[in-house]
Design an enzyme around this catalytic site. Structure first.
Site, PDB file in Angstrom:
ATOM      1  N   GLU A 131       0.922  -1.211   0.031  1.00  0.00           N
ATOM      2  CA  GLU A 131       0.056  -0.118  -0.094  1.00  0.00           C
ATOM      3  C   GLU A 131       0.931   1.291  -0.054  1.00  0.00           C
ATOM      4  O   GLU A 131       1.748   1.188   0.869  1.00  0.00           O
ATOM      5  CB  GLU A 131      -0.813   0.172   1.247  1.00  0.00           C
ATOM      6  CG  GLU A 131      -1.691   1.232   1.328  1.00  0.00           C
ATOM      7  CD  GLU A 131      -2.480   1.299   2.661  1.00  0.00           C
ATOM      8  OE1 GLU A 131      -2.877   0.151   3.347  1.00  0.00           O
ATOM      9  OE2 GLU A 131      -2.818   2.534   3.133  1.00  0.00           O
ATOM     10  N   GLU A 140      -2.140  12.009   2.459  1.00  0.00           N
ATOM     11  CA  GLU A 140      -2.850  11.512   3.638  1.00  0.00           C
ATOM     12  C   GLU A 140      -2.637  12.541   4.698  1.00  0.00           C
ATOM     13  O   GLU A 140      -1.644  13.203   5.269  1.00  0.00           O
ATOM     14  CB  GLU A 140      -2.317  10.104   4.383  1.00  0.00           C
ATOM     15  CG  GLU A 140      -3.550   9.369   4.990  1.00  0.00           C
ATOM     16  CD  GLU A 140      -3.223   8.054   5.317  1.00  0.00           C
ATOM     17  OE1 GLU A 140      -4.296   7.546   5.554  1.00  0.00           O
ATOM     18  OE2 GLU A 140      -2.181   7.791   5.185  1.00  0.00           O
TER      19      GLU A 140
END
EC number: 3.2.1.6
Length: 667
Positions: free
Chosen positions: A144, A149
């Site tokens: 991932e 973010e």
């Protein structure tokens, strides 16, 4: 044409067919654009996720129809893509979460360069957790990559990698961000390896500077991520030819003992905004956000998100574009197609240059959908072909080489699918390929000289008499070479037979569509085969179906050619020079899946409508005499070759061409 010129031409065939396709790009960048997601077509590349939030957030993900009708997504007047959340509805903390959107790419992508241009990202709002990230199909084993973010009042982007086992990175790599964790594997829990960017790379400060660009370069050795403010975007990006060597220092340079090629497999891209959940809710009290329950930060987050809808008006994404680049893939398809055209064009030029080879103007047949004329008789009778006008003038043999395809050539439509409904005319196709021309020397028949044109075609000298039509069956013409079906001859203009050849790899059972033609009678002659039929200029009768090979061969006494439908082709003006008969395909040049180069012009493809079964036995070939006494010879089929390279002209084939042409020139 001189021998030296011919040798150069043959050499060009080898070069054009053997050269490996290369990247057709003149810029200094090694990356080629493969996809661009933007504007009205942005959502063509995404699907909507409407399940429960995997991060346990206080959110309700909308499907596409609801998102569109409620204004959660739209394309702005400037062409950017807006994706927001519900900022009008006050909710119950015990009920469903706030409406939002999560979209995931329809495809998975491999290593490359990925660039996102953001006009706006969700602002620095308590309770929010926006992210632009990628993940493999099997988490955490396929990895991932969290590109953008942040949570709550975030103002600095956090880049995080997750994978399985142990995956350690070096903190000594040159980067502008700060690495707070160097272990990407699950052995460190769910933290992953983390690099935090500088303030202003996320949230409200990012939006105040009119947004910017994030670029991720993903290779088997490392992952690098850059951030560029709007005023600092590299020129190579704005020009569409990104050059990572000129990007400068990345925000994150993720490299170490970890094998990225093994730990990070194909990824899909995800864009979403959730609320609270494991991370945003877990650190809600540490982010300067209002805490209603000090003993439960997650519940405090939920209470705030449910009761303060207006706080989330700025929690939206506005995306100018997402572009995907990969090394050398942007023009590879065009390069291969260009190479194929070059190879076939050179082959045509070489054959055109063969001395002392004549060709007769040949009409091009446009099919399917000609009229079918059959006898109105009980099922015991067979279809009867409608004879063409037997009066044909004999034209002198023209010394004109078969031309390459020109705008005058009418392309035949593609043949119908084998799944067509009953009653439709199915059109089968046979392609004659460039072959070894070792049969150039003339051959003799009982009544007339047959000159080898190439590819198994023959030509009868102009002295041959005009062939009259014959509707009665004639004896089949057995063959002495490899199994080749003898087809009825047809004459055009000067009485020259138009031979029909077939590749040994003709499909074993290709069933023609039924047009209501009666079935053959049991009283039919044992070996029926229509004789040659002469025609007027402009009308080309279709050939009898080409038999296909069978494992058992043709039983003794059986006919190698079954009774077929008669197909009448509407009149069409004859070209002024020899025009190619081409197989039903978008263009006159084709590269077959069996790695052969199809040649146009007199090496013709023919279409027919019938059941096809070919004898696999070896029988002797004899000329067939017509009613007028003219003989129609069956020339030995030239061997079809498959070169060592998958799409190249074989060296042995080239040697055969040179030897054959040399013999013709000396003669």
């Amino acid at each position: 044409m001189s021998s030296s010129s011919f040798v150069w031409t043959v050499g060009s065939i080898a070069l054009s067919s053997l050269i490996t396709p290369t990247i057709a790009d003149g810029s200094g960048s090694r990356y080629q654009l493969t996809e661009a997601w933007q504007g009205e077509k942005f959502l063509d590349h995404f699907k909507f996720f409407s399940g429960s939030d995997p991060t346990n957030g206080f959110v309700t993900y909308a499907n596409q129809s609801y998102a569109e009708s409620s204004g959660l997504i739209e394309v702005t007047e400037s062409g950017s893509f807006y994706m927001g959340v519900d900022y009008k509805t006050k909710l119950s903390p015990n009920g469903p979460g706030r409406d939002s959107v999560r979209i995931e790419s329809k495809e998975y992508y491999d290593e490359g360069l990925y660039i996102i241009d953001l006009q706006h990202m969700p602002g620095s709002v308590c309770g929010t957790w926006p992210a632009f990230w990628s993940v493999g199909p099997n988490w955490p084993y396929d990895g991932e990559i969290d590109i953008i973010e942040g949570v709550n009042k975030h103002e600095a982007n956090e880049i995080v990698l997750h994978t399985s086992g142990s995956c350690s990175l070096s903190s000594e790599n040159d980067m502008s961000g700060t690495m707070s964790s160097s272990e990407c594997g699950e052995s460190s829990g769910t933290i992953g390896c983390v690099v935090k960017g500088q303030t202003g790379t996320s949230g409200a400060p990012f939006n105040e500077k009119n947004g910017g660009v994030y670029a991720m370069e993903w290779t088997s050795s490392f992952v690098k991520i850059w951030y560029f403010a709007r005023s600092e975007i590299p020129q190579s990006i704005t020009e569409g030819n990104p050059d990572t060597t000129a990007f400068g220092t990345p925000m994150a340079h993720l490299q170490g003992t970890c094998d990225f090629g093994e730990r990070f497999k194909s990824q899909k891209f995800i864009l979403d905004t959730t609320f609270c959940g494991d991370w945003a809710g877990g650190v809600f009290g540490d982010s300067g956000c209002p805490v209603s329950d000090p003993s439960n930060p997650i519940q405090s987050c939920v209470n705030y998100v449910a009761e303060n809808p207006a706080a989330f008006k700025e929690a939206y994404w506005e995306i100018n574009y997402i572009k995907l680049f990969q090394t050398g893939t942007g023009h590879s398809t065009a390069s291969i197609a260009s190479q194929a055209e070059t190879a076939t064009a050179v082959v045509s030029k070489t054959v055109d240059s063969v001395p002392s080879v004549t060709s007769t103007p040949i009409l091009e047949t446009t099919a399917p959908a000609p009229e079918t004329v059959s006898a109105e008789a009980p099922a015991t009778s067979s279809a009867v072909p409608e004879p063409a006008n037997p009066q044909t003038s004999v034209a002198g043999a023209e010394t004109t080489a078969a031309p390459a395809p020109s705008p005058e050539t009418t392309a035949a439509p593609a043949s119908p699918s084998s799944d067509d409904s009953e009653g439709a005319d199915a059109v089968s196709e046979t392609t004659i390929y460039v072959t070894e021309t070792t049969t150039i020397c003339g051959a003799s028949t009982q009544k007339g000289t047959i000159q080898t044109i190439g590819g198994g075609e023959t030509e009868v000298s102009p002295a041959s008499s005009t062939v009259e039509s014959a509707a009665t069956p004639a004896a089949p013409t057995p063959t002495s070479q490899e199994p080749v079906a003898s087809l009825p001859g047809t004459t055009v203009n000067d009485g020259t037979p138009v031979p029909t050849d077939v590749s040994p790899e003709t499909p074993a059972e290709e069933t023609a569509g039924e047009s209501g033609a009666p079935t053959p009678s049991a009283e039919q002659p044992e070996k029926p085969q229509p004789a040659a039929t002469s025609i007027e200029t402009g009308i080309v009768p279709p050939p009898v179906s080409n038999p296909a090979p069978t494992e058992q061969g043709t039983p003794e006494g059986a006919s190698p050619v079954d009774a077929t439908e008669s197909r009448h082709v509407p009149d069409e003006p004859a070209p002024t020079s020899a025009a190619p008969i081409r197989s039903p395909s978008p263009s006159s040049w084709t590269i077959s899946s069996s790695s052969r180069v199809a040649l146009s012009s007199s090496f013709a493809s023919t279409t027919s409508s019938a059941s096809r079964t070919t004898s696999a036995t070896k029988e002797a070939t004899a000329p067939t005499e017509t009613d007028s006494g003219a003989s129609t010879g069956t020339n030995p089929e030239s061997p079809v070759f498959t070169a060592g390279a998958s799409k190249s002209v074989g060296i042995s084939g080239l040697a055969g061409i040179v030897c054959g042409i040399a013999m013709a020139m000396l003669a």
